[in-house]
Scaffold this active site. Structure first.
Site, PDB file in Angstrom:
ATOM      1  N   CYS A   1       5.540   0.265   7.435  1.00 16.41           N
ATOM      2  CA  CYS A   1       5.197   1.411   6.581  1.00 16.41           C
ATOM      3  C   CYS A   1       6.449   1.802   5.813  1.00 16.41           C
ATOM      4  O   CYS A   1       7.532   1.868   6.401  1.00 16.41           O
ATOM      5  CB  CYS A   1       4.731   2.570   7.464  1.00 16.41           C
ATOM      6  SG  CYS A   1       4.295   4.058   6.543  1.00 16.41           S
ATOM      7  N   LEU A   2       6.309   2.040   4.510  1.00 18.11           N
ATOM      8  CA  LEU A   2       7.490   2.363   3.697  1.00 18.11           C
ATOM      9  C   LEU A   2       8.171   3.652   4.164  1.00 18.11           C
ATOM     10  O   LEU A   2       9.358   3.832   3.925  1.00 18.11           O
ATOM     11  CB  LEU A   2       7.120   2.451   2.216  1.00 18.11           C
ATOM     12  CG  LEU A   2       6.581   1.147   1.590  1.00 18.11           C
ATOM     13  CD1 LEU A   2       6.271   1.355   0.119  1.00 18.11           C
ATOM     14  CD2 LEU A   2       7.559   0.005   1.776  1.00 18.11           C
TER      15      LEU A   2
ATOM     16  N   HIS B   1      -3.053   7.814   6.370  1.00 18.75           N
ATOM     17  CA  HIS B   1      -2.000   8.692   5.825  1.00 18.75           C
ATOM     18  C   HIS B   1      -2.596   9.973   5.258  1.00 18.75           C
ATOM     19  O   HIS B   1      -1.996  11.044   5.367  1.00 18.75           O
ATOM     20  CB  HIS B   1      -1.241   7.988   4.689  1.00 18.75           C
ATOM     21  CG  HIS B   1      -0.072   7.163   5.143  1.00 18.75           C
ATOM     22  ND1 HIS B   1       1.021   7.702   5.786  1.00 18.75           N
ATOM     23  CD2 HIS B   1       0.183   5.841   5.025  1.00 18.75           C
ATOM     24  CE1 HIS B   1       1.898   6.743   6.040  1.00 18.75           C
ATOM     25  NE2 HIS B   1       1.413   5.587   5.593  1.00 18.75           N
TER      26      HIS B   1
ATOM     27  N   HIS C   1      -4.867   1.731   6.981  1.00 18.84           N
ATOM     28  CA  HIS C   1      -3.533   2.320   7.165  1.00 18.84           C
ATOM     29  C   HIS C   1      -3.301   3.445   6.142  1.00 18.84           C
ATOM     30  O   HIS C   1      -2.854   4.538   6.507  1.00 18.84           O
ATOM     31  CB  HIS C   1      -2.476   1.202   7.010  1.00 18.84           C
ATOM     32  CG  HIS C   1      -1.047   1.649   7.089  1.00 18.84           C
ATOM     33  ND1 HIS C   1      -0.183   1.207   8.060  1.00 18.84           N
ATOM     34  CD2 HIS C   1      -0.325   2.494   6.301  1.00 18.84           C
ATOM     35  CE1 HIS C   1       1.010   1.773   7.865  1.00 18.84           C
ATOM     36  NE2 HIS C   1       0.948   2.551   6.799  1.00 18.84           N
ATOM     37  N   GLU C   2      -3.635   3.181   4.870  1.00 14.23           N
ATOM     38  CA  GLU C   2      -3.369   4.183   3.824  1.00 14.23           C
ATOM     39  C   GLU C   2      -4.288   5.400   3.950  1.00 14.23           C
ATOM     40  O   GLU C   2      -3.857   6.532   3.730  1.00 14.23           O
ATOM     41  CB  GLU C   2      -3.496   3.569   2.427  1.00 14.23           C
ATOM     42  CG  GLU C   2      -2.544   2.412   2.133  1.00 14.23           C
ATOM     43  CD  GLU C   2      -1.105   2.663   2.521  1.00 14.23           C
ATOM     44  OE1 GLU C   2      -0.648   3.813   2.472  1.00 14.23           O
ATOM     45  OE2 GLU C   2      -0.420   1.683   2.895  1.00 14.23           O
TER      46      GLU C   2
ATOM     47  N   GLY D   1       0.842  -1.188   0.000  1.00 16.63           N
ATOM     48  CA  GLY D   1       0.000   0.000   0.000  1.00 16.63           C
ATOM     49  C   GLY D   1       0.877   1.237   0.000  1.00 16.63           C
ATOM     50  O   GLY D   1       1.996   1.210   0.524  1.00 16.63           O
TER      51      GLY D   1
ATOM     52  N   GLN E   1       3.190   9.899   0.780  1.00 13.79           N
ATOM     53  CA  GLN E   1       4.447   9.161   0.969  1.00 13.79           C
ATOM     54  C   GLN E   1       5.416   9.330  -0.187  1.00 13.79           C
ATOM     55  O   GLN E   1       6.576   8.912  -0.091  1.00 13.79           O
ATOM     56  CB  GLN E   1       4.173   7.667   1.158  1.00 13.79           C
ATOM     57  CG  GLN E   1       3.499   7.340   2.469  1.00 13.79           C
ATOM     58  CD  GLN E   1       3.348   5.837   2.591  1.00 13.79           C
ATOM     59  OE1 GLN E   1       2.407   5.274   2.060  1.00 13.79           O
ATOM     60  NE2 GLN E   1       4.291   5.194   3.260  1.00 13.79           N
TER      61      GLN E   1
HETATM   62 CO    CO Z   1       2.274   3.743   5.715  1.00 11.68          CO
END
Ligand code: CO
Length: 170
Positions: free
Chosen positions: A89-90, A135, A131-132, A43, A48
């Protein structure tokens, strides 16, 4: 296009609603796909990659047919039960921890033509979407993390903040 790391301010603010698709939408989508594939993510939210717009890409199955791109997603219903599950998370390399999420959600969103759509998700897909979408509201998974996991990642979080400051100073 590259991944933005914690604590970059773009990750902490509420992203803008997409009222008309950016002229380079195809490029943005392709760039996000490439970044996510390269980083082996499931995701990715536009903030991000430094774009403060309400757009997410999820692909919990890692196959073309499980890919979803959502503009302006809103969770309209949470149901099922709440479950703890491990997340990463990236934007937080090497940080993992358990987060409590609903098992079932319904979402209103717009597709790439800005057409209104709805979808339901369960299990891992529901977790990734929650989660996304967090963000897009500037909410990061570490704030929702089980307190013990937050504690065990404390040093690593401090390193990320120090790296960010060091790079800013270059
Ligand atoms: Co994340």
């Amino acid at each position: 296009m590259r991944i933005v790391y914690y604590p970059d301010p773009v990750l902490l603010k509420k992203a803008e609603t997409v009222v008309k698709p950016p002229a380079n939408l195809d490029e943005v989508v392709e760039g996000m796909r490439r970044v996510m594939a390269l980083e082996k993510g499931i995701g990715l939210a536009a903030p991000q990659v430094g774009l403060s717009i309400r757009m997410i890409l999820v692909n919990e199955g890692n196959k073309p047919e499980t890919e979803k791109i959502l503009l302006n997603p809103e969770i309209v219903k949470f149901y099922g039960k709440k479950e703890w599950g491990e997340e990463g998370c990236l934007s937080f390399p090497n940080i993992w921890g358990e987060v409590l999420r609903y098992t079932n959600i319904d979402i209103d969103y717009q597709d790439l033509e800005l057409k209104k759509q709805t979808m339901s998700a369960t299990g891992l897909a529901a977790r990734v979407l929650q989660h996304e979408i967090d963000h897009l509201n500037g909410i990061l998974f570490v704030t929702r993390m089980r307190p013990g996991d937050k504690e065990s990642n404390k040093q690593r979080l401090k390193e990320l903040r120090e790296n960010y400051e060091a790079l800013k100073a270059v």
